[in-house]
Every structure is written in structure tokens, then in C-alpha cells.
Design a protein around this motif. Structure first.
Motif, PDB file in Angstrom:
ATOM      1  N   THR A 120       0.830  -1.199   0.000  1.00 61.09           N
ATOM      2  CA  THR A 120       0.000   0.000   0.000  1.00 61.09           C
ATOM      3  C   THR A 120       0.865   1.250   0.000  1.00 61.09           C
ATOM      4  O   THR A 120       1.792   1.378   0.809  1.00 61.09           O
ATOM      5  CB  THR A 120      -0.929   0.001   1.224  1.00 61.09           C
ATOM      6  N   LEU A 121       0.546   2.160  -0.896  1.00 63.28           N
ATOM      7  CA  LEU A 121       1.219   3.460  -0.940  1.00 63.28           C
ATOM      8  C   LEU A 121       0.392   4.529  -0.234  1.00 63.28           C
ATOM      9  O   LEU A 121       0.938   5.408   0.430  1.00 63.28           O
ATOM     10  CB  LEU A 121       1.463   3.880  -2.395  1.00 63.28           C
ATOM     11  N   ARG A 122      -0.934   4.463  -0.407  1.00 62.13           N
ATOM     12  CA  ARG A 122      -1.825   5.417   0.257  1.00 62.13           C
ATOM     13  C   ARG A 122      -3.038   4.647   0.768  1.00 62.13           C
ATOM     14  O   ARG A 122      -3.872   4.192  -0.012  1.00 62.13           O
ATOM     15  CB  ARG A 122      -2.281   6.493  -0.733  1.00 62.13           C
ATOM     16  N   SER A 155      -6.650   3.751   2.723  1.00 60.27           N
ATOM     17  CA  SER A 155      -7.978   4.365   2.700  1.00 60.27           C
ATOM     18  C   SER A 155      -8.917   3.518   3.535  1.00 60.27           C
ATOM     19  O   SER A 155      -8.724   2.304   3.692  1.00 60.27           O
ATOM     20  CB  SER A 155      -8.500   4.459   1.262  1.00 60.27           C
ATOM     21  N   GLU A 196      -7.812   4.076  -2.204  1.00 58.06           N
ATOM     22  CA  GLU A 196      -6.492   3.519  -1.915  1.00 58.06           C
ATOM     23  C   GLU A 196      -5.619   3.529  -3.168  1.00 58.06           C
ATOM     24  O   GLU A 196      -6.104   3.394  -4.299  1.00 58.06           O
ATOM     25  CB  GLU A 196      -6.640   2.082  -1.402  1.00 58.06           C
ATOM     26  N   GLU A 197      -4.319   3.658  -2.938  1.00 55.75           N
ATOM     27  CA  GLU A 197      -3.333   3.526  -4.013  1.00 55.75           C
ATOM     28  C   GLU A 197      -2.303   2.495  -3.571  1.00 55.75           C
ATOM     29  O   GLU A 197      -1.848   2.515  -2.424  1.00 55.75           O
ATOM     30  CB  GLU A 197      -2.649   4.864  -4.298  1.00 55.75           C
ATOM     31  N   GLU A 237      -4.846   2.778  -8.606  1.00 48.99           N
ATOM     32  CA  GLU A 237      -5.715   3.587  -7.751  1.00 48.99           C
ATOM     33  C   GLU A 237      -7.161   3.181  -8.008  1.00 48.99           C
ATOM     34  O   GLU A 237      -7.605   3.149  -9.160  1.00 48.99           O
ATOM     35  CB  GLU A 237      -5.530   5.076  -8.044  1.00 48.99           C
TER      36      GLU A 237
END
Length: 419
Positions: free
Chosen positions: A20-22, A24, A94-95, A132
């Protein structure tokens, strides 16, 4: 001090991994949900030894391609496995990065570039995706609206696959879009104020997806399926030039020259300057000439076979007449005549032949029986050749059928053929 990169999570025994990079807290998709995502694509180079603890991946070069806001249906497997599995483990907003070995990405074919600024993904390349997840399609109260929405994104995906020359995925996408309209809608499924718009949009999607499916099947050289898809379009729009062109192409390769000629005439009546149709007309003329030559050669061969049968009949009658002469008055016998030309049997064989009882000449009944047998052989041979011509060169190889080139006449002929 920069924070350490997140660890990779194994999926599919490590053949697919994600990190996971970002994060959510948005909704997570379930099987059969429609999801919208964007992703970028790079060649991956794994590092870190045996792939266990300490495993990492780095990009081997720049981003090759990027896809924006593409729709998929979770659980169908339309997306390549590395992308499908990543989407199943994401939340809206999420990214993440997803790594996949070649077998779970685009395999030996790679992914050809189709847009300016993109680059080809080479075959047998491991990939690194940055994905994404934008949204999950909310349920709608209108079945009609849901069908239009799904058919629309399946058509767009099919077009994209076709441009990438991923023909089998393209065929599946177009076929799935068409299938949406095969089930009847309940009477109250379309509000009165939406009926006209739904009818127009559904008709256009049917025509577009059917014509594109025919194009895919032509590219795959699946001629019966190409013809069926094109005829399906003509049921909706009998003057659709692309469908007529594809139906004519398929008919030509199926050696239905009458159907192909009628399709070409109908298409040229609608669009006389269409370069593709005019080229098909030239190809069809050459194919028909080639077929005529093969048919002519087959006829000559049939004639030679029939002459051979006649010669066999005469040869069968000759020994009986000769043997009858050997027992008659002053006859030198078969051995004497054979010796005169130098290629007869040896003396003892001639003597045995001369000692045999004389045989009567064939009766009229015998000749009729022999003629009947040869006629049956000839009929069987003709039937065999006819079957061969039908299977390998088409129906009758004739020219264009009647109907004056009207689209309805062509469609009627296709319906009759498919019954």
C-alpha cells in the motif's frame, strides 16, 4: 529521515505481491461489483535474493503506459490476474503497487502501445503496476440504466483490447455487452420518459458491439462467427456498410460466393466509394475465378476417371472374345497371337489357356448389368466430388444472387442460409 518503504504482501504464493502506498478506509469491492480504476505500467526487476524476507522490486525503466478510469467487474477475470487480484484487495481511494510475474501479467505477447507517448511492454516481462481504485458502481433502481452503463464500458474495453491486438479479450468484451440485451426487460423496467432514449442508446450499442465483434472474428479468421455477428447487426440496421463488408468477407472465405456478391453489391449501393468494399469486390472476383478453374480441373479429372472405367469395360470383354476364338476353326489361339507381338505368356501358359473350354460372348443382359455397375460407380464418384466441392469450395460458386442489391434481400438470404 525518510520512512522505510512498506513491506510487500504475498499473494498467489509470491507470484503476485502488493504494498500500500496510500491507505484508505473506503468501501471494499465484492465479487460481481463494478469497479473503476486507473493504473500505470512498468517493467519490474525483483531483488532481494530468494523472494523471501527482504524481497523488493524496483522499476526497470520509466512508465510505459497508463490507463485512466477503466471499469471492470470483479470476479470475471477480464483484467489480467495481477490487476484483478490487486483490485480485490483494495478500498476506494487507496493507491498501491502490485508486482506480478509475466505469467500473471501480459505473458509472452506483452502489451503493444496504442497511444502517442506510450511504449510497448515486451513479452515475458514481469510488471510493476501503480493502481488507484476510484469508485464502486452503486446499485441503481433502473435495470435499463444498469444495462446501458455496463454495455458502454464493456464496449470501451473491447475497443481498447482490439487496438492492443488482444483479440480474444476483445471478443469476450463485445459478446458480454451483447448478451446484456438478450434477456427481456420487465414491462415497468423503463420509465416512460426514458423509453425513447433507452431504445436509441441500446440500438446503437447493439450495432456497434455486433459490428466490432464481427471485425474481431474476421481478424481471428473465425468465419462462421464473423458472419453470424455481422448478420445480427443487419437484423437491426440492414444498410450497415461495415457489417455488410464483414458479412461479405466471411461469406467469401466460406465459399458462399452468391452471398458474398450480394453483400458487396448492397454495400456499394449504400457507399459506392468505400475503398474497403471495392477491394473486397476485386478479391471476390479473383476468388470466384480461382474456384471456377478448380471446378473445371475437377471436371476434367472426372472425365478421365469415366474414360478409365470405359477402358476397363472393354478390357474385361476382350479376353472372353479371344478365348472363344482359340477354340474355333483355324484359330491360332491366344498364345500364338501374343507371341507375335513379343509380350505374351510363355508356351506352357498359352497351352493351358488354349485347353480351357471356349467362353461365349457376353450376352445383352451381361452388358446391361456391366453398364449398370459402371453407372453406379460413376454416380458414386460424382457424389464424392460434389461433396468435396461443397466442403472445400462452397455451394455452387455462382455469381451474385437476385434482389437488385437491396439490403433486405441480402438479409433474407442470410436468414434462409442459417435456417
Amino acid at each position: 529521515m525518510a520512512s522505510p518503504a512498506p513491506a510487500w504482501e504475498e499473494l498467489m504464493g509470491g507470484n503476485i505481491r502488493k504494498r500500500t502506498l496510500r491507505p484508505s478506509s473506503g468501501a471494499a469491492p465484492e465479487v460481481q461489483d463494478h469497479v473503476c480504476a486507473s493504473f500505470s505500467l512498468r517493467v519490474a526487476r525483483p531483488k532481494g535474493g530468494d523472494g523471501g524476507e527482504g524481497f523488493d522490486v524496483e522499476a526497470d525503466g520509466p512508465v510505459l503506459q497508463r490507463k485512466e478510469r477503466v471499469w471492470y467487474k470483479i470476479g470475471e477475470g477480464e483484467a489480467v490476474p495481477v490487476l484483478e487480484l490487486a483490485l480485490r484487495h483494495m478500498r476506494v481511494g487507496e493507491e498501491l503497487e502490485a508486482y506480478g510475474i509475466s505469467r500473471f501479467a501480459w505473458g509472452p505477447d506483452g502489451l503493444p502501445a496504442i497511444r502517442e507517448g506510450d511504449a510497448d511492454l515486451p513479452g515475458d516481462a514481469d510488471v510493476l503496476l501503480t493502481v488507484e481504485l476510484h469508485e464502486i458502481k452503486a446499485e441503481t433502481a433502473s435495470v435499463a440504466e444498469a444495462r446501458l452503463f455496463e454495455a458502454g464500458w464493456r464496449k470501451r474495453n473491447g475497443n481498447d483490447y482490439y487496438r492492443h491486438r488482444d483479440l480474444r479479450r476483445a471478443a469476450r468484451a463485445f459478446a458480454a455487452a451483447l448478451k446484456l440485451f438478450t434477456e427481456p426487460l420487465p414491462d415497468d423496467a423503463i420509465p416512460e420518459e426514458l423509453r425513447e432514449r433507452y431504445g436509441a442508446e441500446a440500438t446503437q450499442l447493439l450495432v456497434d458491439c455486433g459490428s466490432n465483434l464481427a471485425a474481431v472474428q474476421v481478424a481471428l479468421k473465425n468465419w462462421p462467427a464473423a458472419r453470424d455477428a455481422a448478420v445480427g447487426v443487419l437484423e437491426v440496421d440492414p444498410s450497415h456498410v461495415k457489417a455488410l463488408y464483414r458479412a461479405g468477407t466471411a461469406a467469401m472465405h466460406l465459399h458462399d460466393f452468391a452471398g458474398a456478391t450480394l453483400a458487396v453489391k448492397t454495400a456499394l449501393a449504400a457507399d459506392p466509394d468505400n475503398a474497403a468494399v471495392r477491394r473486397l469486390a476485386r478479391d471476390l472476383k479473383a476468388r470466384k475465378a480461382e474456384y471456377a478453374e478448380k471446378k473445371k480441373a475437377m471436371g476434367k479429372r472426372l472425365g478421365r476417371d469415366m474414360l478409365s472405367i470405359d477402358s476397363s469395360s472393354e478390357a474385361a470383354a476382350a479376353p472372353a472374345a479371344t478365348e472363344a476364338g482359340a477354340g474355333g476353326e483355324g484359330g491360332g489361339g491366344a498364345a500364338a497371337e501374343a507371341d507375335a507381338v513379343g509380350d505374351g505368356p510363355a508356351a506352357d501358359e498359352g497351352e493351358v489357356a488354349a485347353a480351357e473350354p471356349a467362353k461365349a460372348a457376353p450376352s445383352v443382359e451381361d452388358e446391361r448389368a456391366a453398364l449398370g455397375m459402371y453407372t453406379l460407380v460413376g454416380v458414386a464418384l460424382v457424389a464424392t466430388i460434389a461433396a468435396f466441392l461443397y466442403c472445400h469450395f462452397g455451394l455452387d460458386g455462382g455469381g451474385g444472387g437476385g434482389g437488385g442489391g437491396a439490403a433486405e434481400d441480402y438479409l433474407a438470404s442470410m436468414r434462409t442460409m442459417n435456417q
